[in-house]
Design a protein around this motif. Structure first.
Motif, PDB file in Angstrom:
ATOM      1  N   ARG A   1       0.834  -1.211   0.000  1.00 30.51           N
ATOM      2  CA  ARG A   1       0.000   0.000   0.000  1.00 30.51           C
ATOM      3  C   ARG A   1       0.861   1.251   0.000  1.00 30.51           C
ATOM      4  NH1 ARG A   1      -2.372  -0.700   4.736  1.00 30.51           N
ATOM      5  NH2 ARG A   1      -0.858   0.635   5.760  1.00 30.51           N
ATOM      6  N   GLU A   2       1.871   1.278   0.879  1.00 31.91           N
ATOM      7  CA  GLU A   2       2.743   2.453   0.970  1.00 31.91           C
ATOM      8  C   GLU A   2       3.818   2.418  -0.110  1.00 31.91           C
ATOM      9  OE1 GLU A   2       1.889   4.816   3.031  1.00 31.91           O
ATOM     10  OE2 GLU A   2       0.241   3.554   3.729  1.00 31.91           O
ATOM     11  N   GLY A   3       4.365   1.218  -0.354  1.00 23.99           N
ATOM     12  CA  GLY A   3       5.484   1.088  -1.295  1.00 23.99           C
ATOM     13  C   GLY A   3       5.102   1.486  -2.702  1.00 23.99           C
ATOM     14  N   THR A   4       3.933   1.033  -3.167  1.00 24.27           N
ATOM     15  CA  THR A   4       3.536   1.372  -4.537  1.00 24.27           C
ATOM     16  C   THR A   4       3.361   2.885  -4.676  1.00 24.27           C
ATOM     17  OG1 THR A   4       1.244   0.878  -3.948  1.00 24.27           O
ATOM     18  CG2 THR A   4       2.454  -0.844  -5.127  1.00 24.27           C
ATOM     19  N   GLY A   5       2.874   3.539  -3.607  1.00 25.95           N
ATOM     20  CA  GLY A   5       2.726   4.995  -3.635  1.00 25.95           C
ATOM     21  C   GLY A   5       4.073   5.697  -3.695  1.00 25.95           C
ATOM     22  N   TRP A   6       5.023   5.198  -2.901  1.00 24.73           N
ATOM     23  CA  TRP A   6       6.372   5.777  -2.918  1.00 24.73           C
ATOM     24  C   TRP A   6       7.020   5.603  -4.285  1.00 24.73           C
ATOM     25  CZ3 TRP A   6       9.610   8.489   0.293  1.00 24.73           C
ATOM     26  CH2 TRP A   6       9.090   8.775   1.572  1.00 24.73           C
ATOM     27  N   LEU A   7       6.837   4.413  -4.867  1.00 29.83           N
ATOM     28  CA  LEU A   7       7.421   4.180  -6.192  1.00 29.83           C
ATOM     29  C   LEU A   7       6.871   5.204  -7.173  1.00 29.83           C
ATOM     30  CD1 LEU A   7       7.291   0.257  -6.619  1.00 29.83           C
ATOM     31  CD2 LEU A   7       9.278   1.652  -6.053  1.00 29.83           C
ATOM     32  N   GLU A   8       5.539   5.346  -7.176  1.00 27.01           N
ATOM     33  CA  GLU A   8       4.945   6.247  -8.158  1.00 27.01           C
ATOM     34  C   GLU A   8       5.399   7.691  -7.926  1.00 27.01           C
ATOM     35  OE1 GLU A   8       0.650   6.695  -8.484  1.00 27.01           O
ATOM     36  OE2 GLU A   8       0.958   8.046 -10.181  1.00 27.01           O
TER      37      GLU A   8
END
Lengths: 430, 182
Positions: free
Chosen positions: A358-365
């Protein structure tokens, strides 16, 4: 058929026959013959025998993981008289993938026949067919095909007076990539939010409504009648030795003739790009190939010689077969832009259950958006790779891995492009 | 305030849907679809109707409705234009298509025209990667190989309530060789 004479290959999964989607035409060309043969000789062609045949034919799942289909069937426990299910996976949401809809449209009955044979092999009581909600046109086609199959007595009670019964139910999704993940698909079928389940227990032990369940891809099930019509040896001898059979290749991106093609597994990617899809538009060079959907690591265009479309060859090359949905990106493609768009997808589709995803995909984007805007630094590239490490293998399902792989491998394989886009900032150690 | 109810015929259809599953809960997705067909959206009052009909907690139906993107939790235009901008379409002009529509209709992705005719959305992969750029109209028909000319025609036709026809796209191999007739 050996791999050299692919040009002489005639499609068998989607044969070139007019109106083959109609039950009359399908029957006229021997359709439902495999099912009839099996049900008429149940003493010899026992459920165990059918499972063994599929296992020995070497059919590997066409949904992405490439697991031996017959072996998966053999994991089902012995029947106890209660309900048992197949969940046929037609969610087809992995970007770059558009092949199962061809089966729904042009050969729905081979899928239905294959599902009934699978149901017989595993003593299944109901087959639920989960089709992504966006495919409404194709759901309508399947409704017609299923109702025709009921009318002819291939589905329902006491099929062809054999004593075997199975029902088939179509279930429409409503827009959620995660529902292609097998445990999430089951949650969705149960009428819930599509949150993946913790495994174990595996679906064969505890699946739909707590009962034994097998999840198979649509194309996998559609292959089953071919094995019984032509023999396991024929199947094993078609395409790549360790990953045999006909395969639907979905080719998209910067090629002259994109679309779905049927050829044996193990085709050279260079043949597929240059001859089958008639080369890159404008005679340009290939910068990157995404071989099997957006989660499979991109390969460099200058590293494609000798690479074949089967799981072993692609693993050696540093990627995966996935769904064989190939996207070709030409030399003018902005890899930062491409990677941002892929990361945007996984951020949008993360179900939100596990924190690293949930957090990681947001950080990647967000980090990629920053680099895209020209505000990134060298440290951001390391941050992205570190994020991948923090995400991989740390979540309930593989969506976090699917989000991390393209980031990790696009940055490592096209690092020069990313470095050219970030500020050449030197940080003092504090 | 609008009164949301299913008719007797619709309730009979819902009973038939429930019968396909071991319990009524799995009917929540098909019934949300039915409700959206009927009302054009599943705003909270419609979600309550679904909950009431299936005897499920409102919170559960709300949870399901908000998880899946195709359920419209707010009112949209009569025609919702879902333009695919996922990576295969991105490579082949998905964003140019989206921006052309935005300029033409004078709204941004996520918005609805003031006359309530059109909404535009930028959506994730619709599974038509080889036929990019493409869009889907109100969760139904796909329109492939979009060009400005084709988009102009689609919009003109939609203003007259004419939906584009379904485009059947055979296997490329089977398109380029003669069909075996029977």
């Amino acid at each position: 058929m050996s791999l050299t004479d692919w040009k002489a290959y005639k499609p068998v999964l989607i044969p070139n026959i007019k109106d083959y989607h109609k039950i009359d035409v399908y029957e006229k060309h021997g359709g439902y013959g495999a099912l009839k043969k099996i049900l008429a000789d149940q003493d010899t062609l026992t459920p165990q025998h059918v499972t063994e045949t599929v296992k020995n034919a070497g059919l590997r799942g066409r949904g992405g993981a490439g697991f031996n289909t017959g072996l998966k069937w053999s994991f089902m426990p012995k029947p106890d008289g209660g309900p048992r299910y197949i969940a046929a996976n037609g969610d087809e949401s992995e970007p770059g993938t558009f092949k199962d809809r061809v089966i729904f449209e042009f050969n729905p009955h081979t899928f239905i026949e294959g599902s009934i044979i699978a149901a017989y092999a595993m003593s299944i009581t109901t087959v639920y067919v989960y089709i992504r909600g966006e495919y409404r046109s194709w759901i309508r086609m399947m409704e017609k095909a299923v109702s025709d199959a009921y009318e002819r007595g291939y589905l329902g009670q006491n099929i062809l007076k054999s004593g075997f019964s199975v029902d088939m139910v179509l279930h429409s999704g409503a827009g959620a990539y995660i529902c292609g993940e097998e445990s999430s698909l089951m949650e969705s079928l149960e009428g819930k939010r599509g949150y993946p389940r913790v495994k174990p227990p595996f679906p064969a032990q505890k699946g739909l409504w707590g009962r034994p369940t097998t999840i198979n891809n649509i194309e996998s099930l559609a292959n089953v009648p071919l094995i019984f019509n032509n023999g396991a040896d024929w199947y094993k001898g078609t395409g790549a030795a360790t990953h045999p059979g006909p395969l639907l290749y979905g080719i998209s991106g910067h090629v002259n003739r994109p679309g779905v093609y049927e050829y044996p597994t193990g085709m050279l990617v260079t043949d597929l790009i240059n001859e089958v899809a008639m080369g890159v538009r404008g005679g340009k060079r290939v910068k990157a190939l995404i071989p099997g959907g957006s989660s499979t690591p991109p390969l460099r265009g200058d590293a494609l010689d000798g690479v074949r479309m089967d799981s072993d060859s692609l693993r050696q090359a540093g990627s995966m077969l996935g769904t064989a949905g190939m996207c070709i990106l030409d030399e003018d493609t902005d890899m930062v832009d491409y990677l941002w768009r892929v990361s945007h997808f996984y951020h949008h589709e993360s179900c939100g259950q596990c924190t690293p995803c949930r957090e990681g995909t947001g950080w990647l984007e967000k980090t990629l958006l920053k680099i895209k805007a020209g505000d990134g630094t060298m440290r951001d590239l390391d941050l992205l790779l570190d994020l991948c490490t923090q995400m991989e293998g740390r979540t309930i399902c593989a969506l976090a891995d699917a989000a991390a792989w393209p980031v990790r491998y696009t940055i490592t394989r096209f690092r020069d492009e990313f470095e050219a886009r970030v500020k050449n900032t030197v940080y003092a150690l504090s | 305030m609008q009164n949301f109810e299913f008719t007797k015929e619709e309730l009979a259809k819902i009973d038939a849907i429930i019968a396909r599953y071991p319990n009524p809960q799995p009917a929540v997705m098909p019934v949300l679809w039915m409700a959206q067909e009927k009302y054009g959206h599943v705003e909270p009052d419609v979600q309550k109707l679904v909950a009431r009909t299936l005897n499920l907690p409102e919170a559960h139906v709300h949870g399901v409705a908000t998880f899946y993107t195709q359920y419209y939790k707010e009112r949209k235009g009569k025609y919702v234009l879902d333009v695919c901008t996922s990576f295969s379409c991105q490579a082949c002009g998905g964003y140019e298509t989206l921006h052309y529509l935005e300029d033409k209709l004078g709204i941004k992705a996520g918005e609805t025209t003031p006359d309530g005719m059109f909404s535009i959305q930028s959506v994730e992969c619709l599974g038509a990667c080889g036929y990019a750029p493409m869009m889907q109209i109100t969760n139904d028909v796909y329109v492939n190989h979009l060009t400005p000319e084709k988009l102009d025609k689609v919009i003109d036709d939609l203003k007259k309530d004419q939906l584009p026809e379904f485009e059947s796209i055979p296997l490329v191999q089977n398109r380029t060789t003669a069909m075996e007739n029977e």
